[in-house]
Design a protein around this motif. Sequence first.
Motif, short mmCIF file in Angstrom:
data_model
loop_
_atom_site.label_atom_id
_atom_site.label_comp_id
_atom_site.label_asym_id
_atom_site.label_seq_id
_atom_site.Cartn_x
_atom_site.Cartn_y
_atom_site.Cartn_z
N PHE A 192 0.82 -1.21 0.00
CA PHE A 192 0.00 0.00 0.00
C PHE A 192 0.86 1.26 0.00
O PHE A 192 0.56 2.24 -0.69
N SER A 193 1.95 1.23 0.75
CA SER A 193 2.80 2.41 0.89
C SER A 193 3.53 2.78 -0.41
O SER A 193 4.06 3.89 -0.53
N GLU A 194 3.54 1.87 -1.37
CA GLU A 194 4.27 2.10 -2.62
C GLU A 194 3.37 2.52 -3.77
O GLU A 194 3.86 2.81 -4.87
N VAL A 195 2.05 2.56 -3.54
CA VAL A 195 1.11 2.76 -4.65
C VAL A 195 1.22 4.15 -5.27
O VAL A 195 1.24 4.29 -6.50
N TYR A 196 1.29 5.18 -4.45
CA TYR A 196 1.34 6.55 -4.99
C TYR A 196 2.49 6.71 -5.98
O TYR A 196 2.30 7.18 -7.11
N GLN A 197 3.67 6.30 -5.58
CA GLN A 197 4.84 6.46 -6.45
C GLN A 197 4.71 5.60 -7.71
O GLN A 197 5.10 6.02 -8.80
N ALA A 198 4.14 4.40 -7.55
CA ALA A 198 3.97 3.52 -8.71
C ALA A 198 3.00 4.13 -9.73
O ALA A 198 3.20 4.02 -10.94
N LEU A 199 1.95 4.78 -9.24
CA LEU A 199 1.01 5.47 -10.13
C LEU A 199 1.67 6.69 -10.77
O LEU A 199 1.52 6.95 -11.97
N GLN A 200 2.43 7.41 -9.97
CA GLN A 200 3.08 8.64 -10.44
C GLN A 200 4.10 8.35 -11.54
O GLN A 200 4.22 9.10 -12.51
N THR A 201 4.82 7.24 -11.41
CA THR A 201 5.88 6.90 -12.36
C THR A 201 5.43 5.98 -13.48
O THR A 201 6.21 5.66 -14.37
N GLY A 202 4.16 5.52 -13.40
CA GLY A 202 3.65 4.65 -14.46
C GLY A 202 4.01 3.19 -14.33
O GLY A 202 3.84 2.41 -15.26
N VAL A 203 4.53 2.81 -13.16
CA VAL A 203 4.82 1.39 -12.92
C VAL A 203 3.52 0.59 -12.99
O VAL A 203 3.48 -0.54 -13.48
N VAL A 204 2.43 1.19 -12.49
CA VAL A 204 1.09 0.64 -12.69
C VAL A 204 0.21 1.73 -13.30
O VAL A 204 0.49 2.92 -13.15
N ASP A 205 -0.84 1.31 -13.98
CA ASP A 205 -1.73 2.27 -14.65
C ASP A 205 -2.90 2.69 -13.78
O ASP A 205 -3.46 3.77 -13.96
N GLY A 206 -3.30 1.81 -12.87
CA GLY A 206 -4.48 2.11 -12.07
C GLY A 206 -4.50 1.31 -10.79
O GLY A 206 -3.61 0.52 -10.50
N GLN A 207 -5.58 1.51 -10.01
CA GLN A 207 -5.73 0.82 -8.73
C GLN A 207 -7.19 0.87 -8.32
O GLN A 207 -8.00 1.58 -8.91
N THR A 216 -6.43 10.28 1.19
CA THR A 216 -5.37 10.46 2.19
C THR A 216 -3.99 10.08 1.63
O THR A 216 -2.98 10.60 2.09
N GLN A 217 -3.96 9.19 0.63
CA GLN A 217 -2.68 8.84 0.01
C GLN A 217 -2.40 9.67 -1.25
O GLN A 217 -1.42 9.42 -1.96
N LYS A 218 -3.29 10.63 -1.53
CA LYS A 218 -3.14 11.56 -2.67
C LYS A 218 -3.09 10.87 -4.02
O LYS A 218 -2.48 11.38 -4.98
N MET A 219 -3.72 9.71 -4.12
CA MET A 219 -3.74 9.00 -5.40
C MET A 219 -4.49 9.78 -6.47
O MET A 219 -4.18 9.67 -7.66
N HIS A 220 -5.49 10.57 -6.04
CA HIS A 220 -6.27 11.35 -7.01
C HIS A 220 -5.41 12.39 -7.72
O HIS A 220 -5.79 12.87 -8.79
N GLU A 221 -4.27 12.71 -7.14
CA GLU A 221 -3.38 13.70 -7.76
C GLU A 221 -2.59 13.10 -8.92
O GLU A 221 -2.02 13.84 -9.73
N VAL A 222 -2.54 11.78 -9.00
CA VAL A 222 -1.78 11.12 -10.07
C VAL A 222 -2.65 10.16 -10.89
O VAL A 222 -2.15 9.27 -11.56
N GLN A 223 -3.97 10.35 -10.81
CA GLN A 223 -4.92 9.57 -11.60
C GLN A 223 -5.95 10.54 -12.19
O GLN A 223 -6.59 11.29 -11.46
N LYS A 224 -6.11 10.49 -13.51
CA LYS A 224 -6.99 11.46 -14.17
C LYS A 224 -8.47 11.13 -13.97
O LYS A 224 -9.32 12.03 -13.96
N TYR A 225 -8.78 9.84 -13.81
CA TYR A 225 -10.19 9.42 -13.72
C TYR A 225 -10.39 8.46 -12.55
O TYR A 225 -9.57 7.59 -12.30
N ILE A 226 -11.51 8.63 -11.86
CA ILE A 226 -11.94 7.67 -10.84
C ILE A 226 -13.38 7.29 -11.16
O ILE A 226 -14.26 8.16 -11.19
N THR A 227 -13.61 6.01 -11.40
CA THR A 227 -14.95 5.54 -11.72
C THR A 227 -15.63 5.01 -10.47
O THR A 227 -15.08 4.15 -9.76
N GLU A 228 -16.80 5.54 -10.19
CA GLU A 228 -17.56 5.15 -8.99
C GLU A 228 -18.26 3.82 -9.26
O GLU A 228 -19.34 3.77 -9.82
#
Length: 334
Positions: A192-207, A216-228
């Motif tokens: 979990f602690s590695e997800v933000y950086q992985a999204l930011q650097t493109g190691v993974v595309d989504g989560q 709280t982990q600021k994932m929305h800052e490095v993801q353009k879309y969130i589907t409800e």
Amino acid sequence: MRKFILAAASIAALTFVGPASAQSPIVIKFSHVVATNTPKGQAAEKFKELAEKYTGGKVKVEVYPNSQLYKDKEELEALQLGAVQMLAPSNSKFGPIGVKEFEVFDLPYILPDLKTLRKVTDGPLGAKLLKKLDSKGMTGLAYWDNGFKQMSANKKLVAPADYKGLKFRIQSSKVLEAQFRSLGAIPQVMAFSEVYQALQTGVVDGQENTWSNIYTQKMHEVQKYITETNHGYIGYVVVVNKKFWDELPADIREPLSKAMKEATEFGNSQSAKENEDALAEIKKSGKSEIVKLTPEQDEAMRKAMMPVYKDVASRVGQPLIDEFLKETGRGPLN
């Protein structure tokens, strides 16, 4: 890392012979991997407050949030070795250590709402699942909510085909692996602690995650879309080292149990509010576009994931899946 955990456990053993014979205060190290301002983080802080109050200072609870001590893969081993006394891992974490039944909570669309969830966790089925942890050297004390999961990526996700070829971070769970493979995506287990950086650097595309975790982990800052989607549920099981718990004097264990019960009620009541507040903050930030599915798109997603039930039946146990669905009074498509 195992050497580090063993060293920590040895130090703990030297400084803490056993609860029954130890001088006050008895120290409970409570480690978790999320931020303090999440439902789990707040419930842990409430338990600390109440445990110290109800034991009259005979117990000191040290809370270590945000993977300060251990990451996802390490924390259960640390608990079993006695390096920490208490954790609140997600249900998914118990599969890799041999208690695969908890992965039933990972099945897509198996829980329609929190009221139905309570029926499971507060009833005999929930108690039966907790009992399975005894053989792993831990005692299950409570179920804590986080909330329902949403999908995020840097492309708009509205149909099963949109997931094809995308790399998605998942918790270590064979059910979650099957879920993303059913969509043609590539699941990647990651702490979990590695997800933000992985999204930011493109190691993974989504989560996939709850609103509170995303915010709280600021994932929305490095993801353009969130589907409800609300397709899945994240919850936690509060566990304590069994030997430690069994050796506690009754006049300590009883107030701790009371503190845990009240912290659970507090945390679970906070969960829905925290997720609503997090969604509002994400919208306010304008950094992610929130995508809502039409009823037709929602049904298409449900149908695409239904093979998962068959794929993991031999692992989780078909009788347990059937019992779970009977308890919730529903099928995965309604």
